[in-house]
Design a protein around this motif. Structure first.
Motif, mmCIF file in Angstrom:
data_model
loop_
_atom_site.group_PDB
_atom_site.id
_atom_site.type_symbol
_atom_site.label_atom_id
_atom_site.label_comp_id
_atom_site.label_asym_id
_atom_site.label_seq_id
_atom_site.Cartn_x
_atom_site.Cartn_y
_atom_site.Cartn_z
ATOM 1 N N PRO A 46 5.475 -7.646 -1.697
ATOM 2 C CA PRO A 46 4.744 -7.441 -2.947
ATOM 3 C C PRO A 46 5.535 -6.508 -3.862
ATOM 4 N N ARG A 47 4.995 -6.260 -5.060
ATOM 5 C CA ARG A 47 5.710 -5.412 -6.030
ATOM 6 C C ARG A 47 4.707 -4.565 -6.806
ATOM 7 N N ALA A 79 0.829 -1.206 0.000
ATOM 8 C CA ALA A 79 0.000 0.000 0.000
ATOM 9 C C ALA A 79 0.865 1.257 0.000
ATOM 10 N N ARG A 80 1.945 1.231 0.773
ATOM 11 C CA ARG A 80 2.845 2.386 0.782
ATOM 12 C C ARG A 80 3.401 2.661 -0.612
ATOM 13 N N ARG A 105 -3.748 -2.344 4.631
ATOM 14 C CA ARG A 105 -3.638 -1.474 3.458
ATOM 15 C C ARG A 105 -4.166 -0.078 3.787
ATOM 16 N N GLU A 106 -5.253 -0.013 4.535
ATOM 17 C CA GLU A 106 -5.798 1.287 4.943
ATOM 18 C C GLU A 106 -4.830 2.011 5.873
ATOM 19 N N ARG A 107 -4.253 1.276 6.822
ATOM 20 C CA ARG A 107 -3.295 1.888 7.751
ATOM 21 C C ARG A 107 -2.110 2.499 7.011
ATOM 22 N N ALA A 108 -1.558 1.756 6.053
ATOM 23 C CA ALA A 108 -0.400 2.247 5.315
ATOM 24 C C ALA A 108 -0.764 3.444 4.442
ATOM 25 N N TRP A 109 -1.977 3.454 3.877
ATOM 26 C CA TRP A 109 -2.442 4.623 3.120
ATOM 27 C C TRP A 109 -2.430 5.865 4.006
ATOM 28 N N ARG A 110 -2.988 5.749 5.220
ATOM 29 C CA ARG A 110 -3.030 6.889 6.136
ATOM 30 C C ARG A 110 -1.621 7.347 6.504
ATOM 31 N N GLU A 111 -0.764 6.387 6.843
ATOM 32 C CA GLU A 111 0.591 6.735 7.268
ATOM 33 C C GLU A 111 1.381 7.402 6.150
ATOM 34 N N THR A 112 1.221 6.938 4.925
ATOM 35 C CA THR A 112 1.935 7.519 3.795
ATOM 36 C C THR A 112 1.429 8.922 3.496
ATOM 37 N N HIS A 128 3.556 6.177 -5.092
ATOM 38 C CA HIS A 128 3.578 6.345 -6.547
ATOM 39 C C HIS A 128 2.619 7.463 -6.967
ATOM 40 N N LEU A 129 1.443 7.500 -6.370
ATOM 41 C CA LEU A 129 0.465 8.534 -6.714
ATOM 42 C C LEU A 129 0.919 9.912 -6.235
ATOM 43 N N ILE A 130 1.475 9.964 -5.043
ATOM 44 C CA ILE A 130 1.957 11.248 -4.521
ATOM 45 C C ILE A 130 3.122 11.769 -5.355
ATOM 46 N N ALA A 131 4.024 10.868 -5.750
ATOM 47 C CA ALA A 131 5.162 11.269 -6.573
ATOM 48 C C ALA A 131 4.724 11.811 -7.924
ATOM 49 N N ALA A 132 3.545 11.374 -8.389
ATOM 50 C CA ALA A 132 3.011 11.865 -9.660
ATOM 51 C C ALA A 132 2.334 13.222 -9.507
ATOM 52 N N GLY A 133 2.323 13.758 -8.278
ATOM 53 C CA GLY A 133 1.789 15.097 -8.045
ATOM 54 C C GLY A 133 0.405 15.147 -7.437
#
Length: 319
Positions: free
Chosen positions: A311-312, A161-162, A191-198, A167-172
């Motif tokens: 994962p990848r 998830a991170r 996955r939700e936890r990692a989304w929040r943390e990122t 990847h989305l944040i790096a794209a702006g």
């Protein structure tokens, strides 16, 4: 076995070693015994062997549903890995609403089947955490917090998830929404936890969570509520991402020009979505093999450690 031994010109003990996969057999002798077995149509009698060894070479699998791609792919991976090791499967389905009583009944059914050990898959793990594990049952749980009662095998959902959100944040993108899996799912929670943390690490306030139930239909319904200011969507599995892509298309929003979309799992058809889906790949084959290897080790009295598989991120056209 006596007939095989006579045909191969070896002792009954040698035939027994070949049947049981012992490494203490010369390769040429093994080939001779296997040729005799094939010629005579020899098949191991599991019931008779169980009486002698106390083992049935059968693995139990408990699952809450086979409707999701992740569960069905995990079952297939476990079946393939078990067959390669000479083990059969006994499958028990315990619907999530049945709770701890349901999984206790599942354990009882597997005990009646005489299984040597069991693997609990995905959403059913929440039930296992609330149930008493039968004494002496070797148990592997796929996707669970660490627990001394059983061995845990899982994908590093948080790392995946991170990678997706980064990847989305790096794209702006500064407005990354999350379409999460159902409450009670350990994988969805990670996955939700990692989304929040990122998001927090990037200094971005996380918007409210959209929630589905792993199905494409729930992804369609949830994504229909995505507000106009959202420019990116991280979806907790590829099936829901498929529904989200349709909802965005129906709303006249282009992917990725208006909304970038990233999924999770990398199902076989993800590359055929429109547009081809950027997603996080889980190696279900490796996960199934790790679960079976750990369970057999526990059955044999060894003390295997848990497994965490990386994962990848697979970048395609949707983000």
């Amino acid at each position: 076995m006596a007939d095989v031994a006579a045909a191969a010109g070896v002792s009954g003990q040698t035939v027994s070693r070949v049947v049981n996969g012992s490494p203490r057999v010369d390769p040429a002798t093994r080939a001779k015994v296997e040729a005799a077995m094939a010629a005579l149509g020899y098949r191991m009698h599991r019931a008779a062997r169980a009486l002698r060894t106390g083992r049935t070479d059968t693995i139990g699998v408990i699952v809450s549903t086979l409707a999701s791609v992740g569960n069905s792919r995990m079952l297939e991976a476990i079946a393939d890995a078990a067959a390669q090791r000479g083990f059969a499967l006994a499958l028990v389905t315990v619907p999530a609403p049945d709770g701890a009583a349901g999984i206790a009944g599942g354990f009882a059914r597997l005990h009646d089947e005489g299984v040597d050990g069991a693997i609990v898959l995905n959403e059913a793990t929440a039930l296992a955490r609330d149930a008493a594990v039968p004494p002496g049952l070797a148990l592997v749980v796929v996707d669970s917090p660490a627990d001394d009662r059983y061995i845990v095998v899982q994908t590093d959902h948080a790392a995946g998830a991170r990678a997706a959100v980064a990847h989305l944040i790096a794209a702006g993108h500064r407005n990354v929404w999350h379409l999460a899996g159902p409450d009670g799912s350990y994988a969805a929670a990670e996955r939700e936890r990692a989304w929040r943390e990122t998001m927090d690490a990037a200094g971005i306030a996380a918007p409210p969570v959209l929630r589905g139930d792993w199905t494409a239909a729930s992804g369609f319904r949830a994504a229909a509520a995505l507000p106009p200011e959202a420019t990116a969507l991280f979806v907790a599995n590829d099936q829901m991402a498929l529904g989200a892509l349709r909802a965005l298309a129906d709303a006249g929003r282009s992917v990725p020009a208006d909304v970038a979309v990233v999924g999770f799992d990398d199902v076989d058809d993800a590359a055929q979505y429109q547009p081809p889906l950027t997603t996080v790949r889980q190696d279900f084959d490796a996960l199934g093999a790790a679960a079976v290897t750990a369970l057999i080790a526990a059955i044999e009295g060894r003390h295997p450690s848990g497994t965490l598989l990386a994962p990848r991120l697979v970048v395609r056209a949707s983000a």
